[in-house]
Design an enzyme around this catalytic site. Sequence first.
Site, PDB file in Angstrom:
ATOM      1  N   GLU A   1       6.928   7.752   6.200  1.00  0.00           N
ATOM      2  CA  GLU A   1       5.955   8.819   5.977  1.00  0.00           C
ATOM      3  C   GLU A   1       4.973   8.930   7.121  1.00  0.00           C
ATOM      4  OE1 GLU A   1       3.588   8.122   2.523  1.00  0.00           O
ATOM      5  OE2 GLU A   1       2.125   9.648   3.070  1.00  0.00           O
TER       6      GLU A   1
ATOM      7  N   HIS B   1       1.158   6.498   8.639  1.00  0.00           N
ATOM      8  CA  HIS B   1      -0.204   7.074   8.627  1.00  0.00           C
ATOM      9  C   HIS B   1      -0.586   7.662   9.981  1.00  0.00           C
ATOM     10  CE1 HIS B   1      -4.238   7.253   6.586  1.00  0.00           C
ATOM     11  NE2 HIS B   1      -3.426   7.300   5.557  1.00  0.00           N
TER      12      HIS B   1
ATOM     13  N   GLU C   1       0.867  15.471   3.725  1.00  0.00           N
ATOM     14  CA  GLU C   1      -0.282  15.333   2.816  1.00  0.00           C
ATOM     15  C   GLU C   1      -1.528  16.001   3.374  1.00  0.00           C
ATOM     16  OE1 GLU C   1      -0.342  10.981   2.757  1.00  0.00           O
ATOM     17  OE2 GLU C   1      -2.360  11.081   3.571  1.00  0.00           O
TER      18      GLU C   1
ATOM     19  N   GLU D   1       3.726  10.589  -5.879  1.00  0.00           N
ATOM     20  CA  GLU D   1       2.893   9.409  -5.615  1.00  0.00           C
ATOM     21  C   GLU D   1       1.899   9.262  -6.753  1.00  0.00           C
ATOM     22  OE1 GLU D   1       0.561   9.701  -2.078  1.00  0.00           O
ATOM     23  OE2 GLU D   1      -0.010   7.605  -2.109  1.00  0.00           O
TER      24      GLU D   1
ATOM     25  N   ARG E   1       6.023   1.670  -2.462  1.00  0.00           N
ATOM     26  CA  ARG E   1       5.630   1.741  -1.057  1.00  0.00           C
ATOM     27  C   ARG E   1       5.096   0.388  -0.622  1.00  0.00           C
ATOM     28  NH1 ARG E   1       0.348   4.855   1.163  1.00  0.00           N
ATOM     29  NH2 ARG E   1      -0.509   2.759   0.791  1.00  0.00           N
TER      30      ARG E   1
ATOM     31  N   TRP F   1      -6.161   7.465  12.409  1.00  0.00           N
ATOM     32  CA  TRP F   1      -6.282   6.475  11.337  1.00  0.00           C
ATOM     33  C   TRP F   1      -5.221   6.732  10.291  1.00  0.00           C
ATOM     34  CZ3 TRP F   1      -7.575   7.154   6.044  1.00  0.00           C
ATOM     35  CH2 TRP F   1      -7.686   5.934   5.357  1.00  0.00           C
TER      36      TRP F   1
ATOM     37  N   ARG G   1       5.071  16.655   1.631  1.00  0.00           N
ATOM     38  CA  ARG G   1       4.079  15.904   0.840  1.00  0.00           C
ATOM     39  C   ARG G   1       2.874  16.738   0.393  1.00  0.00           C
ATOM     40  NH1 ARG G   1       3.260  11.688  -1.145  1.00  0.00           N
ATOM     41  NH2 ARG G   1       1.872  10.470   0.174  1.00  0.00           N
TER      42      ARG G   1
ATOM     43  N   ASP H   1       4.438   4.061   4.843  1.00  0.00           N
ATOM     44  CA  ASP H   1       3.552   5.098   5.377  1.00  0.00           C
ATOM     45  C   ASP H   1       3.004   4.630   6.727  1.00  0.00           C
ATOM     46  OD1 ASP H   1       0.704   6.919   3.913  1.00  0.00           O
ATOM     47  OD2 ASP H   1       1.717   7.102   5.854  1.00  0.00           O
TER      48      ASP H   1
ATOM     49  N   TYR I   1      -5.102   0.323   7.345  1.00  0.00           N
ATOM     50  CA  TYR I   1      -4.830   1.188   6.190  1.00  0.00           C
ATOM     51  C   TYR I   1      -3.712   0.626   5.328  1.00  0.00           C
ATOM     52  CZ  TYR I   1      -2.789   4.387   3.104  1.00  0.00           C
ATOM     53  OH  TYR I   1      -2.289   4.915   1.954  1.00  0.00           O
TER      54      TYR I   1
HETATM   55  C1  CS2 Z   1      -2.248   7.907   2.034  1.00  0.00           C
HETATM   56  C2  CS2 Z   1      -3.561   8.337   1.434  1.00  0.00           C
HETATM   57  O1  CS2 Z   1      -1.436   7.793  -0.159  1.00  0.00           O
HETATM   58  C3  CS2 Z   1      -1.136   8.068   1.016  1.00  0.00           C
HETATM   59  O2  CS2 Z   1      -0.027   8.445   1.386  1.00  0.00           O
HETATM   60  O3  CS2 Z   1      -1.909   8.586   3.208  1.00  0.00           O
HETATM   61  O4  CS2 Z   1      -4.050   7.255   0.701  1.00  0.00           O
HETATM   62  C4  CS2 Z   1      -4.637   8.771   2.419  1.00  0.00           C
HETATM   63  O5  CS2 Z   1      -4.981   7.685   3.254  1.00  0.00           O
HETATM   64  C5  CS2 Z   1      -5.873   9.231   1.640  1.00  0.00           C
HETATM   65  O6  CS2 Z   1      -5.489  10.218   0.734  1.00  0.00           O
HETATM   66  C6  CS2 Z   1      -6.937   9.798   2.579  1.00  0.00           C
HETATM   67  O7  CS2 Z   1      -8.001  10.316   1.809  1.00  0.00           O
HETATM   68 MG    MG Z   2       0.189   8.989   3.329  1.00  0.00          MG
END
Ligand code: CS2
Ligand code: MG
Length: 403
Positions: free
Chosen positions: A237, A213, A263, A340, A147, A403, A284, A211, A159
């Site tokens: 993602e 996000h 996720e 992941e 990634r 975020w 996810r 990602d 991020y």
């Molecule tokens: C992220 C995560 O790994 C990912 O795909 O979206 O690191 C996410 O930011 C964290 O799990 C939030 O706690």
């Molecule tokens: Mg993610």
Amino acid sequence: MKITDIKIIVASPGRNFVTVKVMTDQGLYGVGDATVNGREKAVVAYLEDHVVPCLIGRDPMRSEDIWQYLYKGAYWRRGPITMAAISGIDMALWDIKAKAANMPLYQLLGGRSRDKVMVYQHASGMDIDEVVEGVLALREQGLDAIRAQVAIPGLPPIYGTGTSTDDAAGKTVRPLPNEEVWATHKYLPLVPRLFEKLRDAVGWDVHLLHDVHHRLTPIEAARLGKDLEPFRLFWLEDAVPAELQEGFRLLRQHTTQPIAVGEVFNSIYDTTTLISEQLIDYIRVTSVHAGGVTGLKKIFDFASIYHVRSACHGPMDVSPVAMGCNIHVDTAINNFGIQEFSGYTEATRDMFPCAWTYERGYLQPGEAPGHGVDIDEAVAAKYPYAQAYLPVARLEDGTLTSW
Ligand code: CS2
Ligand code: MG
């Protein structure tokens, strides 16, 4: 067999984890992860006050009945706190069940469907050249899937750039959530340039992922998806916040870019439109947020009908216990996509002895009875809980955004 006690162990070996330990009258115990990053104490209270008293004396082998009891019996169904509590208990019950059968958990889920579990890891940087270096380094380490995330010139770290306060491997204790700045119009032109450079540098036989996000609207995500098509990403993602599942129809109409989401999902109902209308390619969900092993199996079996593959979330805030459960499910299901894996701090590995192993881009579940992960309570006691928040994001004009 009867449940005699349930311990809730909160510790912070670099970041906070909430671990459930279910004890039985036959000496067997099971371990589960119930960590919600940034809201850990809410899950502890839910477990201690509303779950543990109801389970003492029950038969731990009745994992499906206990799952339904905690889900339907709550009346106020679903949500991240409730489902993390259910997930932790469920993982522990499956651990007990597999230990009682003297088998690794994957054997109870259908046995091996693959010889190894492919992972992806994270490369990041403050500019495109730094990200290229990171991807090349991971390629050297044997990764077949990577990634890539890059900072936005002119903005503070965001991020996934490895310098955002949430990415630090160590404990990021902050009195209040860190506030990051986001600018979609500066991001959208940058990402295609990143992946053009990456393809030039690493070629085409490595999977590249990105990602977003949760930061775009469907039409912005469609724009990005089209712009990235020439670079054949494995997936894009969390392109769009997924509460509005039908919003992904707009994205799907415009691009063949494979889409991953989920996720933050905590129940199968978060996925039904996305999966049944084939609006996504990877789901996810992860064991600690989506109802444990029981929850994952329900969702991945449903997804298999619609050509959707698994892609369990697995950064450092998903504990080695949940990672262990993920790997057993990854090993057994037919519609596995990818896992992941960000690895863990040394302190975390000391606290959670694991039978699962990682080597050069691939994971193995191990052959220990159960899910193969334990908790060393003496080590845990050395790392007391320390409140820490996830960051929030604002646009340059101060508007609160995802975020
Ligand atoms: C992220 C995560 O790994 C990912 O795909 O979206 O690191 C996410 O930011 C964290 O799990 C939030 O706690
Ligand atoms: Mg993610």
